[in-house]
Design an enzyme around this catalytic site. Structure first.
Site, PDB file in Angstrom:
ATOM      1  N   CYS A   1      45.632  40.592  45.997  1.00  0.00           N
ATOM      2  CA  CYS A   1      45.182  39.060  45.851  1.00  0.00           C
ATOM      3  C   CYS A   1      45.276  38.747  44.504  1.00  0.00           C
ATOM      4  O   CYS A   1      45.447  37.521  44.235  1.00  0.00           O
ATOM      5  CB  CYS A   1      43.989  38.911  46.610  1.00  0.00           C
ATOM      6  SG  CYS A   1      44.172  39.298  48.703  1.00  0.00           S
TER       7      CYS A   1
ATOM      8  N   GLU B   1      41.939  35.381  50.511  1.00  0.00           N
ATOM      9  CA  GLU B   1      42.699  34.603  49.237  1.00  0.00           C
ATOM     10  C   GLU B   1      43.929  34.420  49.664  1.00  0.00           C
ATOM     11  O   GLU B   1      44.589  33.370  49.278  1.00  0.00           O
ATOM     12  CB  GLU B   1      42.483  35.678  48.079  1.00  0.00           C
ATOM     13  CG  GLU B   1      41.038  36.072  47.929  1.00  0.00           C
ATOM     14  CD  GLU B   1      40.647  37.536  48.686  1.00  0.00           C
ATOM     15  OE1 GLU B   1      39.585  37.903  48.132  1.00  0.00           O
ATOM     16  OE2 GLU B   1      41.174  37.622  49.410  1.00  0.00           O
TER      17      GLU B   1
ATOM     18  N   HIS C   1      44.918  38.697  53.943  1.00  0.00           N
ATOM     19  CA  HIS C   1      43.297  38.341  53.301  1.00  0.00           C
ATOM     20  C   HIS C   1      42.986  37.094  53.156  1.00  0.00           C
ATOM     21  O   HIS C   1      43.962  36.167  52.991  1.00  0.00           O
ATOM     22  CB  HIS C   1      43.422  39.068  52.129  1.00  0.00           C
ATOM     23  CG  HIS C   1      43.532  40.749  51.904  1.00  0.00           C
ATOM     24  ND1 HIS C   1      43.554  41.430  50.968  1.00  0.00           N
ATOM     25  CD2 HIS C   1      43.713  41.434  53.002  1.00  0.00           C
ATOM     26  CE1 HIS C   1      43.366  42.786  51.470  1.00  0.00           C
ATOM     27  NE2 HIS C   1      43.602  42.644  52.597  1.00  0.00           N
TER      28      HIS C   1
ATOM     29  N   CYS D   1      41.044  42.105  46.089  1.00  0.00           N
ATOM     30  CA  CYS D   1      41.760  43.302  45.741  1.00  0.00           C
ATOM     31  C   CYS D   1      42.978  43.171  45.017  1.00  0.00           C
ATOM     32  O   CYS D   1      43.437  41.861  44.423  1.00  0.00           O
ATOM     33  CB  CYS D   1      42.501  43.965  47.278  1.00  0.00           C
ATOM     34  SG  CYS D   1      43.768  42.993  47.795  1.00  0.00           S
TER      35      CYS D   1
END
Length: 160
Positions: free
Chosen positions: A110, A81, A79, A107
């Site tokens: 993260c 992040e 992801h 999410c």
């Protein structure tokens, strides 16, 4: 006196520019870590360095019909992040006490990582329905704010 773009809009527009590097075939996401109005690290979603990207080999989650937000472990990509955290670590840059700008609400995976990195503020544009992530941010004292703005249109940039 000329009107200047507010800092949050400035950083969020940069976050959208970063997302243009995404190699995810389902959703382009970008993130940047900022401290004292300085960008510390950037990240977008995609496969690890040196590994074929979903744009090249297809998306297993899409092939299996897995809905957004489920079965993250079946994705070959990191992801945005997560890539911010990795890039900061690789280059020896502390993001403790920083804020993060994300095109999409983080999410739960993260969120837990950002909490442990010491991120104090999360700014995002697009909603992502993850109540556990929101709850954990609140429990950790991380402020989360949705920025409602119109991203600047990214013009066609010649690829070199």
């Amino acid at each position: 006196m000329q009107n200047r773009l507010p800092w949050p809009d400035y950083f969020m527009n940069i976050t959208y520019m970063v997302s243009e590097r995404s190699t995810c075939s389902r959703r382009k996401v970008g993130a940047i870590a900022v401290k004292d109005k300085r960008i510390l690290a950037t990240g977008y979603n995609g496969a690890p360095a040196g590994v074929p990207h979903c744009l090249e080999v297809g998306c297993l989650r899409q092939e299996l019909g897995i809905p957004s937000g489920q079965r993250h472990e079946i994705c070959r990509g990191l992801h945005a992040e997560q890539n911010v955290i990795v890039q900061a670590a690789v280059h020896g840059v502390s993001i403790a006490g920083a804020e993060i700008y994300c095109t999409t609400h983080p999410c739960i995976l993260c969120a837990k990582m950002l909490i442990n990195c010491g991120i104090r503020h999360v700014f995002y544009h697009q909603h992502y329905p993850d109540e556990l992530a929101s709850r954990m941010f609140r429990e950790a004292g991380v402020t989360v704010k949705q920025l409602l703005f119109s991203p600047m249109q990214i013009k066609d940039v010649p690829h070199v």
